[in-house]
Design an enzyme around this catalytic site. Sequence first.
Site, PDB file in Angstrom:
ATOM      1  N   ASP A 280      17.109  51.133  -4.560  1.00 26.54           N
ATOM      2  CA  ASP A 280      18.242  50.771  -5.565  1.00 26.54           C
ATOM      3  C   ASP A 280      19.067  52.243  -5.435  1.00 26.54           C
ATOM      4  O   ASP A 280      19.094  52.991  -6.205  1.00 26.54           O
ATOM      5  CB  ASP A 280      17.783  50.756  -6.837  1.00 26.54           C
ATOM      6  CG  ASP A 280      18.834  50.463  -7.917  1.00 26.54           C
ATOM      7  OD1 ASP A 280      20.082  50.543  -7.417  1.00 26.54           O
ATOM      8  OD2 ASP A 280      18.739  50.127  -8.946  1.00 26.54           O
TER       9      ASP A 280
ATOM     10  N   GLY B 206      14.102  42.982 -21.642  1.00 28.64           N
ATOM     11  CA  GLY B 206      13.132  43.749 -22.627  1.00 28.64           C
ATOM     12  C   GLY B 206      13.830  45.128 -23.186  1.00 28.64           C
ATOM     13  O   GLY B 206      14.551  45.082 -23.958  1.00 28.64           O
ATOM     14  N   ALA B 207      13.687  46.239 -22.533  1.00 31.75           N
ATOM     15  CA  ALA B 207      14.128  47.527 -23.313  1.00 31.75           C
ATOM     16  C   ALA B 207      15.661  47.684 -23.464  1.00 31.75           C
ATOM     17  O   ALA B 207      16.117  48.209 -24.464  1.00 31.75           O
ATOM     18  CB  ALA B 207      13.833  48.708 -22.348  1.00 31.75           C
TER      19      ALA B 207
ATOM     20  N   LYS C 231      22.251  52.159  -4.996  1.00 32.19           N
ATOM     21  CA  LYS C 231      23.589  51.688  -5.386  1.00 32.19           C
ATOM     22  C   LYS C 231      24.616  52.601  -4.686  1.00 32.19           C
ATOM     23  O   LYS C 231      25.360  53.125  -5.001  1.00 32.19           O
ATOM     24  CB  LYS C 231      23.992  52.307  -6.931  1.00 32.19           C
ATOM     25  CG  LYS C 231      22.946  51.295  -7.780  1.00 32.19           C
ATOM     26  CD  LYS C 231      23.358  51.272  -9.353  1.00 32.19           C
ATOM     27  CE  LYS C 231      22.706  50.427  -9.971  1.00 32.19           C
ATOM     28  NZ  LYS C 231      21.248  50.887 -10.439  1.00 32.19           N
ATOM     29  N   VAL C 232      24.371  52.061  -3.409  1.00 36.43           N
ATOM     30  CA  VAL C 232      25.449  52.885  -2.204  1.00 36.43           C
ATOM     31  C   VAL C 232      26.953  52.559  -2.711  1.00 36.43           C
ATOM     32  O   VAL C 232      27.154  51.378  -3.018  1.00 36.43           O
ATOM     33  CB  VAL C 232      24.949  52.124  -0.876  1.00 36.43           C
ATOM     34  CG1 VAL C 232      25.619  52.668   0.228  1.00 36.43           C
ATOM     35  CG2 VAL C 232      23.457  52.394  -0.753  1.00 36.43           C
TER      36      VAL C 232
ATOM     37  N   PRO D 103      32.791  53.346   4.462  1.00 35.84           N
ATOM     38  CA  PRO D 103      31.825  52.534   5.452  1.00 35.84           C
ATOM     39  C   PRO D 103      30.875  53.469   6.243  1.00 35.84           C
ATOM     40  O   PRO D 103      29.798  53.233   6.426  1.00 35.84           O
ATOM     41  CB  PRO D 103      32.760  51.821   6.231  1.00 35.84           C
ATOM     42  CG  PRO D 103      33.940  51.486   5.146  1.00 35.84           C
ATOM     43  CD  PRO D 103      34.228  52.841   4.439  1.00 35.84           C
TER      44      PRO D 103
ATOM     45  N   GLY E 105      11.746  47.212 -15.879  1.00 35.69           N
ATOM     46  CA  GLY E 105      10.961  48.455 -15.942  1.00 35.69           C
ATOM     47  C   GLY E 105      10.331  48.880 -16.898  1.00 35.69           C
ATOM     48  O   GLY E 105       8.962  48.437 -17.145  1.00 35.69           O
ATOM     49  N   ARG E 106      10.886  49.307 -18.103  1.00 30.98           N
ATOM     50  CA  ARG E 106      10.069  49.945 -19.391  1.00 30.98           C
ATOM     51  C   ARG E 106       9.073  49.094 -20.026  1.00 30.98           C
ATOM     52  O   ARG E 106       8.225  49.469 -20.339  1.00 30.98           O
ATOM     53  CB  ARG E 106      10.914  50.606 -20.243  1.00 30.98           C
ATOM     54  CG  ARG E 106      11.701  51.644 -19.799  1.00 30.98           C
ATOM     55  CD  ARG E 106      12.924  52.285 -20.393  1.00 30.98           C
ATOM     56  NE  ARG E 106      14.044  51.543 -20.140  1.00 30.98           N
ATOM     57  CZ  ARG E 106      15.333  51.736 -20.510  1.00 30.98           C
ATOM     58  NH1 ARG E 106      15.490  52.504 -21.593  1.00 30.98           N
ATOM     59  NH2 ARG E 106      16.252  50.898 -20.227  1.00 30.98           N
TER      60      ARG E 106
ATOM     61  N   GLY F 160      17.364  44.813 -24.007  1.00 33.08           N
ATOM     62  CA  GLY F 160      17.554  43.644 -25.278  1.00 33.08           C
ATOM     63  C   GLY F 160      17.928  42.419 -24.425  1.00 33.08           C
ATOM     64  O   GLY F 160      18.088  41.579 -25.211  1.00 33.08           O
TER      65      GLY F 160
HETATM   66  P1  BMP Z   1      14.486  48.871 -17.374  1.00 34.65           P
HETATM   67  O1  BMP Z   1      13.727  47.385 -17.616  1.00 34.65           O
HETATM   68  O2  BMP Z   1      13.488  49.832 -17.906  1.00 34.65           O
HETATM   69  O3  BMP Z   1      15.766  48.779 -18.585  1.00 34.65           O
HETATM   70  O4  BMP Z   1      14.893  49.100 -16.066  1.00 34.65           O
HETATM   71  C1  BMP Z   1      16.062  48.421 -15.504  1.00 34.65           C
HETATM   72  C2  BMP Z   1      16.398  48.859 -14.221  1.00 34.65           C
HETATM   73  O5  BMP Z   1      17.277  48.165 -13.578  1.00 34.65           O
HETATM   74  C3  BMP Z   1      16.623  50.436 -14.134  1.00 34.65           C
HETATM   75  O6  BMP Z   1      16.008  50.840 -12.757  1.00 34.65           O
HETATM   76  C4  BMP Z   1      18.184  50.466 -14.034  1.00 34.65           C
HETATM   77  O7  BMP Z   1      18.624  51.642 -12.985  1.00 34.65           O
HETATM   78  C5  BMP Z   1      18.230  49.090 -13.091  1.00 34.65           C
HETATM   79  N1  BMP Z   1      19.724  48.618 -13.435  1.00 34.65           N
HETATM   80  C6  BMP Z   1      20.190  48.296 -14.886  1.00 34.65           C
HETATM   81  O8  BMP Z   1      19.395  48.617 -15.772  1.00 34.65           O
HETATM   82  N2  BMP Z   1      21.493  47.932 -15.186  1.00 34.65           N
HETATM   83  C7  BMP Z   1      22.338  47.494 -14.004  1.00 34.65           C
HETATM   84  O9  BMP Z   1      23.362  47.105 -14.465  1.00 34.65           O
HETATM   85  C8  BMP Z   1      21.607  47.652 -12.933  1.00 34.65           C
HETATM   86  C9  BMP Z   1      20.557  48.275 -12.534  1.00 34.65           C
HETATM   87  O10 BMP Z   1      20.263  48.387 -11.110  1.00 34.65           O
END
Ligand code: BMP
Length: 218
Positions: free
Chosen positions: A58, A165-166, A60-61, A65, A185-186, A168
Amino acid sequence: MKAETGLVLALDVTDGERGLELVDAVWDHVDALKVNYPLILSQGLGFLDELPRPSIADLKVADVPNTNRLICGQVNSRVDGLIAHAFTGEQSLKSCVRNFDGEVYAVVDMTHAGAETFFGANRGELLDAAVSAGVDGVVAPATRPRSIEYVKERTDLAVLAPGVGAQGGRLEETVGAGADFVIVGRAIYDAPEPAEAAEELSRRTSELLQEDAGSGPE
Ligand code: BMP
């Protein structure tokens, strides 16, 4: 990417040993790992080689180009998927599609408060850039299921949805809106028992995905 559980683990830890322990504990319950800057910057790019596959970088490039091409060269063969931003436009995204030896997913909207200002206002153009570049899928927010529906109404691209999850986002609404994979993730790695959290989430996600597949147009 294999599509068995519909769950992708966002491995946003900075301690390599903890990362490997987590992966060991939850690997049976996820389809893939998503690795982001916190882990890559703390452990180095070579750490990607220690992780099971499939994995997604991830990064996020989001560059011109030629620079995108050079970035792809650094992760080629180390991971199976690459996340790039769509806002840089078709040519930059296309450079990732051409130069990365795996699946490219374009971010067309984001989960956080404030994302609406830019992403919401430019939804059509961002999705057009992703489609024209020929990406394999998009990243769209579980915190705004309408944004996932928007992608699904206009394209047949796979949707990977973070935010459950984290942040919402609700799993039922996210899959109901059309997400093919949820990125979590969390809610897994901060859970008292990450393996149990991942097992429960993967069970619910795969059930919801099956229900969704069975409820096609009549
Ligand atoms: P978490 O479930 O802990 O919120 O993690 C979400 C993951 O998805 C993180 O790696 C975050 O950088 C990524 N992410 C995000 O939360 N929202 C986006 O819009 C794009 C993401 O890549």
